[in-house]
Design an enzyme around this catalytic site. Structure first.
Site, PDB file in Angstrom:
ATOM      1  N   GLY A  51      46.239  19.415 -23.338  1.00 55.32           N
ATOM      2  CA  GLY A  51      47.571  19.657 -22.796  1.00 55.32           C
ATOM      3  C   GLY A  51      47.466  20.178 -21.384  1.00 55.32           C
ATOM      4  O   GLY A  51      46.392  20.623 -20.956  1.00 55.32           O
ATOM      5  N   CYS A  78      39.797  20.015 -25.536  1.00 58.47           N
ATOM      6  CA  CYS A  78      40.180  20.450 -24.191  1.00 58.47           C
ATOM      7  C   CYS A  78      41.072  21.694 -24.260  1.00 58.47           C
ATOM      8  O   CYS A  78      40.598  22.769 -24.594  1.00 58.47           O
ATOM      9  CB  CYS A  78      40.834  19.304 -23.421  1.00 58.47           C
ATOM     10  SG  CYS A  78      40.897  19.601 -21.649  1.00 58.47           S
ATOM     11  N   TYR A  79      42.362  21.576 -23.987  1.00 58.05           N
ATOM     12  CA  TYR A  79      43.235  22.746 -24.111  1.00 58.05           C
ATOM     13  C   TYR A  79      43.097  23.372 -25.497  1.00 58.05           C
ATOM     14  O   TYR A  79      43.123  24.602 -25.646  1.00 58.05           O
ATOM     15  CB  TYR A  79      44.697  22.352 -23.853  1.00 58.05           C
ATOM     16  CG  TYR A  79      45.680  23.497 -24.027  1.00 58.05           C
ATOM     17  CD1 TYR A  79      45.903  24.398 -22.992  1.00 58.05           C
ATOM     18  CD2 TYR A  79      46.366  23.672 -25.232  1.00 58.05           C
ATOM     19  CE1 TYR A  79      46.795  25.456 -23.156  1.00 58.05           C
ATOM     20  CE2 TYR A  79      47.259  24.720 -25.400  1.00 58.05           C
ATOM     21  CZ  TYR A  79      47.470  25.611 -24.356  1.00 58.05           C
ATOM     22  OH  TYR A  79      48.340  26.650 -24.524  1.00 58.05           O
ATOM     23  N   HIS A 165      37.042  14.687 -23.818  1.00 62.00           N
ATOM     24  CA  HIS A 165      38.066  13.939 -24.560  1.00 62.00           C
ATOM     25  C   HIS A 165      37.420  12.827 -25.378  1.00 62.00           C
ATOM     26  O   HIS A 165      37.221  11.721 -24.873  1.00 62.00           O
ATOM     27  CB  HIS A 165      39.103  13.353 -23.600  1.00 62.00           C
ATOM     28  CG  HIS A 165      40.011  14.384 -23.021  1.00 62.00           C
ATOM     29  ND1 HIS A 165      41.138  14.827 -23.668  1.00 62.00           N
ATOM     30  CD2 HIS A 165      39.936  15.092 -21.880  1.00 62.00           C
ATOM     31  CE1 HIS A 165      41.741  15.761 -22.947  1.00 62.00           C
ATOM     32  NE2 HIS A 165      41.030  15.947 -21.853  1.00 62.00           N
ATOM     33  N   GLU A 167      38.703  11.026 -27.489  1.00 63.32           N
ATOM     34  CA  GLU A 167      39.655   9.967 -27.829  1.00 63.32           C
ATOM     35  C   GLU A 167      39.740   8.854 -26.789  1.00 63.32           C
ATOM     36  O   GLU A 167      40.264   7.786 -27.072  1.00 63.32           O
ATOM     37  CB  GLU A 167      41.052  10.572 -28.057  1.00 63.32           C
ATOM     38  CG  GLU A 167      41.735  11.154 -26.820  1.00 63.32           C
ATOM     39  CD  GLU A 167      41.366  12.614 -26.536  1.00 63.32           C
ATOM     40  OE1 GLU A 167      40.262  13.033 -26.935  1.00 63.32           O
ATOM     41  OE2 GLU A 167      42.165  13.312 -25.895  1.00 63.32           O
ATOM     42  N   ASP A 223      56.804  -7.755 -30.418  1.00 68.47           N
ATOM     43  CA  ASP A 223      57.283  -6.413 -30.758  1.00 68.47           C
ATOM     44  C   ASP A 223      58.580  -6.442 -31.561  1.00 68.47           C
ATOM     45  O   ASP A 223      58.675  -5.840 -32.629  1.00 68.47           O
ATOM     46  CB  ASP A 223      57.484  -5.563 -29.495  1.00 68.47           C
ATOM     47  CG  ASP A 223      56.229  -5.519 -28.646  1.00 68.47           C
ATOM     48  OD1 ASP A 223      55.140  -5.817 -29.186  1.00 68.47           O
ATOM     49  OD2 ASP A 223      56.328  -5.194 -27.448  1.00 68.47           O
ATOM     50  N   LYS A 364      49.718  -2.209 -28.549  1.00 67.83           N
ATOM     51  CA  LYS A 364      49.986  -3.641 -28.729  1.00 67.83           C
ATOM     52  C   LYS A 364      49.083  -4.308 -29.773  1.00 67.83           C
ATOM     53  O   LYS A 364      49.553  -5.052 -30.623  1.00 67.83           O
ATOM     54  CB  LYS A 364      49.810  -4.340 -27.379  1.00 67.83           C
ATOM     55  CG  LYS A 364      50.369  -5.737 -27.339  1.00 67.83           C
ATOM     56  CD  LYS A 364      51.811  -5.673 -26.937  1.00 67.83           C
ATOM     57  CE  LYS A 364      52.418  -7.044 -26.766  1.00 67.83           C
ATOM     58  NZ  LYS A 364      53.836  -6.907 -26.360  1.00 67.83           N
TER      59      LYS A 364
END
Ligand code: XMP
Length: 508
Positions: A51, A78-79, A165, A167, A223, A364
């Site tokens: 964050g 992280c945060y 990170h 991710e 979509d 997507k």
């Protein structure tokens, strides 16, 4: 599954995505979700996202403190790591040197989070604060040149933290870090699939909407198609789809939508033939932004007219994807009050409909996976993006019926030939553009003076940046010959070799 508490990182959804990829269920809750709410989800582990805040600021976002007493494993990213440090009495300070981008991580302990890892991996850092002192009971399990506490743990308290990170795609083996947390540390069996996602989403929507009525603006793109079928599964014929034929569509598009949704899926479908209205509204208009406005506004007008004919509609289904969602602290129920959105040109607030956005957590390629799961045909699932204003912004300058016909035929040839070579799915987009100039040619023994078609084919991950595709010469040659032989009014074909930037993908 895992509950992710969102402290406002731009990467929070990526954490959820990586965990989904590891076949583990996860849910994102706001950072301040009360403990009762967290418990309701029955998590086996908790992740604190990154964050933008600093933990030492007075109004720094903090979780419900009781989350530390659940006895569940916690991973701070992280945060999240700084928060844990701060909470347990360690020291977090502003770093003299910010650490952004790639860093080499040396792994000190391979027992749990880094099980079976090599000694060194490259990870992605993005932080301004850093841990100066660890709280009691914590130990470093990985370091970088700038961060002696790049990864930490307190085994007794079942708490882990990473400064990098895991991710993001640039963190090597990052997905394994998250998987190790969920599987090795939380003890979760990885058996969750997109099929489960589908069932859960459908149940959620069924519960929310019940017997009330919903409408969906179907465009024929992946979509809105996936959103429509999913919601139809959930609430049946209480969903009506509206498809506006604006005359700016690709060849066969309307027929395909009718066949797929009406004939195969038996979804109530209203097809509005508005070709003439759009043509009339666009008459003589040259400016691309004016064209966009006219098309967007007219679409809204027509959609509203049709929606009004259906009594008691309360919900609007939209195929909004995660990249379209701008808010950082995310995730509400399946519905929130309508707001303008570029994908449908901003359906206005006065319609006063509640929004259903079943895809707002997805990327997507995940939507495509869902589309397969739902039994949608490949032609829709793997369809390249197509702009709302359609062929109108691929005729440079003024739009008329004849030019639309020319472009539609030429475009169909491009798509057909690209598909034949098997390149269609590798390209972000491949299409034809009609130029408002005439050039001289010779066909047979005659001089010709006709229009020019430009071929555009690009590779891209997200449409933000793109490079022109190195299409095989033979493919370009086939396209050229077929267009000139089969499309009356064209005597020259050129290939656009502009990247984005400086060019845009579309010509207008
Ligand atoms: P550009 O031309 O800006 O396009 O490089 C980036 C991506 O956005 C699509 N695009 C649009 N989509 N309405 C849309 O729904 C529009 O007005 C519009 N203009 C561009 C384009 O096709 C590409 O995928």
């Amino acid at each position: 599954g895992v509950v992710i508490l969102d402290f406002g990182s731009q990467y929070t959804q990526l954490i959820a995505r990586r965990i989904r990829e590891a076949n583990i269920y996860s849910e994102i809750l706001p950072f301040n979700a009360p403990i009762e709410e967290i418990k309701k989800h029955n998590p086996k582990g908790i992740i604190f996202s990154g964050g933008p805040a600093s933990v030492y600021e007075p109004d720094a976002p903090k979780p419900d403190e009781r989350v530390f007493d659940l006895g569940l494993p916690i991973l701070g990213i992280c945060y999240g790591l700084q928060l844990i440090t701060h909470h347990f009495g360690g020291k977090v300070v502003k770093a003299e040197r910010h650490e952004y981008g790639r860093a080499e991580l040396e792994i000190l302990n391979k027992e749990d989070l880094f099980k079976d890892f090599p000694d060194y991996i490259h990870v992605w850092m993005s932080h301004g604060d850093r841990v100066l002192e660890l709280p009691e009971g914590f130990e470093p399990i990985a370091i970088t040149f700038n961060s002696p506490y790049a990864a930490i743990r307190n085994k007794d308290k079942k708490i882990w933290g990473v400064q990098f990170h895991p991710e993001v795609a640039h963190s090597y083996m990052g997905k394994e870090v998250l998987r190790n947390f969920a599987v090795n540390i939380c003890g979760i069996t990885p058996n969750w699939t997109m099929g489960n996602f589908l069932m859960e989403k459908q149940a959620e929507i069924r519960k929310e909407v019940g017997n009330k009525k919903a409408i969906c603006a179907l465009s024929g793109g992946v979509d809105s198609s996936v959103a429509a079928v999913l919601v139809h599964n959930a609430i049946g014929d209480n969903l009506t789809c509206i498809f506006v034929d604006n005359g700016l569509l690709r060849k066969g598009e309307r027929e395909q939508v009718e066949k797929t949704f009406r004939d195969n899926f038996h979804i109530p479908l209203i097809v509005v033939d508005a070709k003439e209205r759009f043509l009339k509204a666009l008459e003589g208009v040259e400016d691309p932004e004016k064209k966009r406005k006219i098309i967007g506004n007219l679409f809204i007008e027509i959609f509203e007219e049709e929606a009004k004919k259906i009594p008691d509609v309360e919900y609007l289904v939209q195929g909004t994807l995660y990249p379209d969602v701008i808010e950082s602290v995310s995730v509400k129920g399946p519905s929130a009050v309508i707001k303008t959105h570029h994908n449908v040109g901003g359906l206005p607030e006065k319609m006063n409909l509640k929004l259903i956005e079943p895809l707002r957590e997805l990327f997507k390629d995940e939507v495509r996976e869902l589309g397969k799961e739902l039994g949608l045909p490949d032609d829709i699932v793997y369809r390249q993006p197509f702009p709302g204003p359609g062929l109108a912004i691929r005729i440079v300058g003024k739009v008329n019926k004849e030019d639309l016909e020319i472009l539609r035929e030429a475009d169909a040839i491009v798509v057909e030939e690209v598909k034949k070579t098997g390149l269609y799915r590798d390209l972000w987009q491949s299409f034809a553009v009609l130029l408002p100039i005439k050039t001289v040619g010779v066909m047979g023994d005659y001089r010709t003076y006709e229009k020019v078609i430009a071929i555009r084919a690009v590779e891209s991950k997200d449409g933000m940046t793109a490079d022109w595709a190195r299409l095989p010469y033979d493919l370009l040659d086939n396209i050229m010959r077929r267009i000139i032989n089969e499309v009356e009014g064209v005597n020259r074909v050129v290939y656009d070799i502009t990247s984005k930037p400086p060019g845009t993908i579309e010509w207008e």
